[in-house]
Design a protein around this motif. Sequence first.
Motif, mmCIF file in Angstrom:
data_model
loop_
_atom_site.group_PDB
_atom_site.id
_atom_site.type_symbol
_atom_site.label_atom_id
_atom_site.label_comp_id
_atom_site.label_asym_id
_atom_site.label_seq_id
_atom_site.Cartn_x
_atom_site.Cartn_y
_atom_site.Cartn_z
ATOM 1 N N LYS A 128 -13.018 5.374 -4.545
ATOM 2 C CA LYS A 128 -13.733 6.078 -3.479
ATOM 3 C C LYS A 128 -14.375 5.016 -2.593
ATOM 4 O O LYS A 128 -15.034 4.098 -3.084
ATOM 5 N N THR A 129 -14.162 5.144 -1.285
ATOM 6 C CA THR A 129 -14.723 4.189 -0.333
ATOM 7 C C THR A 129 -14.893 4.848 1.025
ATOM 8 O O THR A 129 -14.147 5.773 1.372
ATOM 9 N N ASP A 130 -15.844 4.365 1.784
ATOM 10 C CA ASP A 130 -15.976 4.806 3.173
ATOM 11 C C ASP A 130 -15.427 3.732 4.117
ATOM 12 O O ASP A 130 -15.552 3.829 5.328
ATOM 13 N N LYS A 131 -14.814 2.716 3.540
ATOM 14 C CA LYS A 131 -14.219 1.615 4.309
ATOM 15 C C LYS A 131 -12.732 1.506 3.968
ATOM 16 O O LYS A 131 -12.252 0.488 3.477
ATOM 17 N N THR A 132 -12.010 2.578 4.283
ATOM 18 C CA THR A 132 -10.612 2.685 3.889
ATOM 19 C C THR A 132 -9.758 1.555 4.436
ATOM 20 O O THR A 132 -8.966 0.954 3.694
ATOM 21 N N GLU A 133 -9.886 1.240 5.711
ATOM 22 C CA GLU A 133 -9.026 0.210 6.305
ATOM 23 C C GLU A 133 -9.254 -1.157 5.662
ATOM 24 O O GLU A 133 -8.306 -1.904 5.428
ATOM 25 N N GLU A 134 -10.496 -1.475 5.356
ATOM 26 C CA GLU A 134 -10.780 -2.747 4.676
ATOM 27 C C GLU A 134 -10.174 -2.746 3.281
ATOM 28 O O GLU A 134 -9.602 -3.745 2.831
ATOM 29 N N MET A 135 -10.284 -1.611 2.604
ATOM 30 C CA MET A 135 -9.735 -1.508 1.250
ATOM 31 C C MET A 135 -8.213 -1.620 1.265
ATOM 32 O O MET A 135 -7.627 -2.243 0.376
ATOM 33 N N VAL A 136 -7.567 -1.064 2.262
ATOM 34 C CA VAL A 136 -6.110 -1.174 2.376
ATOM 35 C C VAL A 136 -5.708 -2.651 2.463
ATOM 36 O O VAL A 136 -4.758 -3.087 1.799
ATOM 37 N N GLN A 137 -6.429 -3.419 3.236
ATOM 38 C CA GLN A 137 -6.110 -4.852 3.368
ATOM 39 C C GLN A 137 -6.314 -5.587 2.037
ATOM 40 O O GLN A 137 -5.519 -6.457 1.670
ATOM 41 N N ILE A 138 -7.350 -5.243 1.326
ATOM 42 C CA ILE A 138 -7.609 -5.863 0.020
ATOM 43 C C ILE A 138 -6.495 -5.499 -0.963
ATOM 44 O O ILE A 138 -5.982 -6.360 -1.693
ATOM 45 N N ILE A 139 -6.091 -4.233 -0.977
ATOM 46 C CA ILE A 139 -5.051 -3.790 -1.899
ATOM 47 C C ILE A 139 -3.703 -4.418 -1.549
ATOM 48 O O ILE A 139 -2.911 -4.724 -2.450
ATOM 49 N N LYS A 140 -3.437 -4.654 -0.280
ATOM 50 C CA LYS A 140 -2.205 -5.366 0.099
ATOM 51 C C LYS A 140 -2.151 -6.742 -0.553
ATOM 52 O O LYS A 140 -1.101 -7.184 -1.012
ATOM 53 N N ARG A 141 -3.282 -7.413 -0.607
ATOM 54 C CA ARG A 141 -3.336 -8.725 -1.265
ATOM 55 C C ARG A 141 -3.121 -8.583 -2.767
ATOM 56 O O ARG A 141 -2.423 -9.373 -3.394
ATOM 57 N N GLY A 142 -3.713 -7.538 -3.348
ATOM 58 C CA GLY A 142 -3.528 -7.283 -4.767
ATOM 59 C C GLY A 142 -2.086 -6.956 -5.119
ATOM 60 O O GLY A 142 -1.582 -7.360 -6.174
ATOM 61 N N LYS A 143 -1.404 -6.256 -4.239
ATOM 62 C CA LYS A 143 0.015 -5.909 -4.446
ATOM 63 C C LYS A 143 0.843 -7.167 -4.666
ATOM 64 O O LYS A 143 1.645 -7.237 -5.604
ATOM 65 N N LYS A 144 0.656 -8.159 -3.829
ATOM 66 C CA LYS A 144 1.416 -9.406 -3.959
ATOM 67 C C LYS A 144 1.164 -10.066 -5.312
ATOM 68 O O LYS A 144 2.080 -10.595 -5.936
ATOM 69 N N ILE A 145 -0.075 -10.010 -5.753
ATOM 70 C CA ILE A 145 -0.441 -10.647 -7.029
ATOM 71 C C ILE A 145 0.216 -9.912 -8.202
ATOM 72 O O ILE A 145 0.829 -10.533 -9.077
ATOM 73 N N PHE A 146 0.097 -8.590 -8.231
ATOM 74 C CA PHE A 146 0.676 -7.828 -9.335
ATOM 75 C C PHE A 146 2.193 -7.982 -9.377
ATOM 76 O O PHE A 146 2.773 -8.167 -10.453
ATOM 77 N N GLU A 147 2.837 -7.910 -8.236
ATOM 78 C CA GLU A 147 4.294 -8.040 -8.211
ATOM 79 C C GLU A 147 4.722 -9.461 -8.564
ATOM 80 O O GLU A 147 5.746 -9.658 -9.221
ATOM 81 N N LYS A 148 3.942 -10.453 -8.176
ATOM 82 C CA LYS A 148 4.237 -11.840 -8.549
ATOM 83 C C LYS A 148 4.239 -12.002 -10.067
ATOM 84 O O LYS A 148 5.064 -12.737 -10.615
ATOM 85 N N HIS A 149 3.355 -11.288 -10.735
ATOM 86 C CA HIS A 149 3.230 -11.432 -12.189
ATOM 87 C C HIS A 149 4.154 -10.497 -12.971
ATOM 88 O O HIS A 149 4.162 -10.540 -14.196
ATOM 89 N N GLY A 150 4.936 -9.651 -12.285
ATOM 90 C CA GLY A 150 5.939 -8.865 -12.992
ATOM 91 C C GLY A 150 5.868 -7.356 -12.880
ATOM 92 O O GLY A 150 6.726 -6.662 -13.436
ATOM 93 N N ALA A 151 4.880 -6.809 -12.178
ATOM 94 C CA ALA A 151 4.868 -5.358 -11.968
ATOM 95 C C ALA A 151 6.078 -4.980 -11.120
ATOM 96 O O ALA A 151 6.453 -5.714 -10.207
ATOM 97 N N GLU A 152 6.704 -3.856 -11.429
ATOM 98 C CA GLU A 152 7.851 -3.403 -10.631
ATOM 99 C C GLU A 152 7.406 -3.067 -9.210
ATOM 100 O O GLU A 152 8.125 -3.350 -8.256
ATOM 101 N N PHE A 153 6.237 -2.437 -9.100
ATOM 102 C CA PHE A 153 5.687 -2.154 -7.777
ATOM 103 C C PHE A 153 4.219 -1.822 -7.875
ATOM 104 O O PHE A 153 3.715 -1.491 -8.950
ATOM 105 N N LEU A 154 3.543 -1.916 -6.753
ATOM 106 C CA LEU A 154 2.190 -1.412 -6.566
ATOM 107 C C LEU A 154 2.234 -0.583 -5.300
ATOM 108 O O LEU A 154 2.685 -1.066 -4.262
#
Length: 99
Positions: A10-36
Amino acid sequence: MPIVQFARFKTDKTEEMVQIIKRGKKIFEKHGAEFLRLSRFHTGAWAGELLVTTRYANWEVYGKVQEAVAKDPEFAQVQAEGMKIAQLQGRNIAVSIDL
């Protein structure tokens, strides 16, 4: 059997959170997740909340990714930034059933 993890935020700063999660996606997929993937609830009790979904081939891969992410300093930074602007509402793990 694939493993899927769900985390709701839950956040009131959705656009900022989207940018943060985009960075997290790269990290999870780099380590072997099929997708985020990122979704936003538009109806129901969780309307407006964000849903982060990660998928892993099996429990072994899930464990390896979780261990790698826990040790990744870049992820620690991403997580700290996210927790400043969002609240974790829930986390679930689902195991696929072969039909």
